[in-house]
Design a protein around this motif. Structure first.
Motif, PDB file in Angstrom:
ATOM      1  N   UNK A  96     103.780  22.477  40.636  1.00 43.56           N
ATOM      2  CA  UNK A  96     103.172  21.146  40.563  1.00 43.56           C
ATOM      3  C   UNK A  96     102.167  20.941  41.693  1.00 43.56           C
ATOM      4  N   UNK A  97     102.476  21.453  42.888  1.00 48.42           N
ATOM      5  CA  UNK A  97     101.536  21.342  44.012  1.00 48.42           C
ATOM      6  C   UNK A  97     100.227  22.074  43.714  1.00 48.42           C
ATOM      7  N   UNK A  98     100.279  23.084  42.858  1.00 48.87           N
ATOM      8  CA  UNK A  98      99.088  23.856  42.508  1.00 48.87           C
ATOM      9  C   UNK A  98      98.385  23.321  41.257  1.00 48.87           C
ATOM     10  N   UNK A  99      98.854  22.201  40.725  1.00 47.32           N
ATOM     11  CA  UNK A  99      98.173  21.563  39.603  1.00 47.32           C
ATOM     12  C   UNK A  99      98.704  21.929  38.225  1.00 47.32           C
ATOM     13  N   UNK A 100      99.917  22.449  38.150  1.00 54.94           N
ATOM     14  CA  UNK A 100     100.524  22.779  36.862  1.00 54.94           C
ATOM     15  C   UNK A 100     101.501  21.687  36.467  1.00 54.94           C
ATOM     16  N   UNK A 101     101.633  21.469  35.178  1.00 55.89           N
ATOM     17  CA  UNK A 101     102.657  20.561  34.670  1.00 55.89           C
ATOM     18  C   UNK A 101     103.927  21.381  34.475  1.00 55.89           C
ATOM     19  N   UNK A 102     105.067  20.822  34.859  1.00 54.51           N
ATOM     20  CA  UNK A 102     106.345  21.489  34.663  1.00 54.51           C
ATOM     21  C   UNK A 102     107.290  20.546  33.938  1.00 54.51           C
ATOM     22  N   UNK A 103     108.215  21.139  33.212  1.00 54.72           N
ATOM     23  CA  UNK A 103     109.200  20.342  32.489  1.00 54.72           C
ATOM     24  C   UNK A 103     110.453  21.175  32.272  1.00 54.72           C
ATOM     25  N   UNK A 104     111.555  20.482  32.060  1.00 53.98           N
ATOM     26  CA  UNK A 104     112.813  21.116  31.687  1.00 53.98           C
ATOM     27  C   UNK A 104     113.112  20.647  30.275  1.00 53.98           C
ATOM     28  N   UNK A 105     113.389  21.595  29.371  1.00 56.52           N
ATOM     29  CA  UNK A 105     113.688  21.263  27.980  1.00 56.52           C
ATOM     30  C   UNK A 105     115.105  21.702  27.647  1.00 56.52           C
ATOM     31  N   UNK A 106     115.850  20.794  27.062  1.00 62.00           N
ATOM     32  CA  UNK A 106     117.210  21.096  26.613  1.00 62.00           C
ATOM     33  C   UNK A 106     117.171  21.349  25.110  1.00 62.00           C
ATOM     34  N   UNK A 107     116.736  22.538  24.744  1.00 61.65           N
ATOM     35  CA  UNK A 107     116.681  22.935  23.343  1.00 61.65           C
ATOM     36  C   UNK A 107     115.270  23.044  22.816  1.00 61.65           C
ATOM     37  N   UNK A 108     115.176  23.671  21.645  1.00 60.33           N
ATOM     38  CA  UNK A 108     113.878  23.954  21.029  1.00 60.33           C
ATOM     39  C   UNK A 108     113.124  22.680  20.661  1.00 60.33           C
ATOM     40  N   UNK A 109     113.823  21.699  20.114  1.00 60.18           N
ATOM     41  CA  UNK A 109     113.133  20.482  19.678  1.00 60.18           C
ATOM     42  C   UNK A 109     112.503  19.749  20.857  1.00 60.18           C
ATOM     43  N   UNK A 110     113.214  19.672  21.965  1.00 63.77           N
ATOM     44  CA  UNK A 110     112.651  19.009  23.143  1.00 63.77           C
ATOM     45  C   UNK A 110     111.460  19.810  23.680  1.00 63.77           C
ATOM     46  N   UNK A 111     111.549  21.130  23.672  1.00 61.83           N
ATOM     47  CA  UNK A 111     110.426  21.965  24.114  1.00 61.83           C
ATOM     48  C   UNK A 111     109.214  21.761  23.206  1.00 61.83           C
ATOM     49  N   UNK A 112     109.441  21.682  21.884  1.00 68.60           N
ATOM     50  CA  UNK A 112     108.333  21.425  20.942  1.00 68.60           C
ATOM     51  C   UNK A 112     107.657  20.107  21.261  1.00 68.60           C
ATOM     52  N   UNK A 113     108.453  19.069  21.539  1.00 65.06           N
ATOM     53  CA  UNK A 113     107.874  17.760  21.850  1.00 65.06           C
ATOM     54  C   UNK A 113     107.043  17.814  23.131  1.00 65.06           C
ATOM     55  N   UNK A 114     107.539  18.514  24.129  1.00 60.81           N
ATOM     56  CA  UNK A 114     106.794  18.658  25.385  1.00 60.81           C
ATOM     57  C   UNK A 114     105.463  19.352  25.118  1.00 60.81           C
ATOM     58  N   UNK A 115     105.496  20.432  24.350  1.00 58.27           N
ATOM     59  CA  UNK A 115     104.278  21.189  24.049  1.00 58.27           C
ATOM     60  C   UNK A 115     103.321  20.362  23.197  1.00 58.27           C
ATOM     61  N   UNK A 116     103.837  19.694  22.176  1.00 61.56           N
ATOM     62  CA  UNK A 116     102.982  18.847  21.321  1.00 61.56           C
ATOM     63  C   UNK A 116     102.274  17.789  22.156  1.00 61.56           C
TER      64      UNK A 116
END
Length: 164
Positions: A96-116
């Motif tokens: 994050x300090x280098x300008x990247x977005x980070x996230x924690x996903x609990x399962x495929x559906x949550x990861x899809x929503x983050x990516x979408x």
């Protein structure tokens, strides 16, 4: 790969996510860049891998696509009651300090929503519209809503030009 016979886990959720990504990468081309960083598990050659650059705490998924002022997206996958480790939290803070977005996903559906959400091409435009748009002979017929930015969509423009 048949997931039906596998016990649900972080791995099966990740496989499910990549099945979704592969199925949609023709219509959401950025998904071709989504990849897994194989940093988990116990190995017999762990010392060699660490010497070659393996680092503790690196998130599971990387999407090197700039969006919304970020250089790219990193996702740490978890399943069930899994928690991030201190090393994972520290590495994501450095990202994050280098300008990247980070996230924690609990399962495929949550990861899809983050990516979408991350890859959305315009304010208020949900990529699920691209996924569900009518496609004939591998051509997207566009999204049936007035506010969809199809005129700005590279895939839509390329296919429209091919068809004319």
């Amino acid at each position: 790969m048949n997931l039906a016979n596998m016990k649900r886990s972080e791995t099966t959720e990740q496989i499910s996510l990549f099945n979704w990504a592969r199925a949609n990468e023709a219509f959401i081309p950025e998904l071709r860049l989504l990849h897994h960083v194989p940093n988990e598990g116990k190995r017999t050659n762990g010392a060699v891998l660490k010497a070659a650059g393996l680092k503790t705490g690196v998130p599971d998924l990387s999407l090197p696509v700039p969006r919304g002022g970020f250089h790219g997206l990193y996702i740490e996958m978890k399943f069930g009651s899994g928690k991030t480790t201190k090393a994972q939290e520290e590495f994501m803070a450095l990202l994050r300090q280098q300008g990247y977005k980070t996230a924690v996903a609990y399962g495929a559906e949550q990861a899809r929503e983050i990516i979408r959400h991350y890859l959305a091409r315009a304010a208020g435009f949900d990529l699920v519209n691209c996924e569900e748009a009518v496609k004939m002979f591998d051509y997207c017929e566009g999204v049936a809503v007035d506010w969809a930015p199809c005129e700005k969509c590279e895939f839509y423009k390329a296919n429209r030009e091919k068809g004319e």
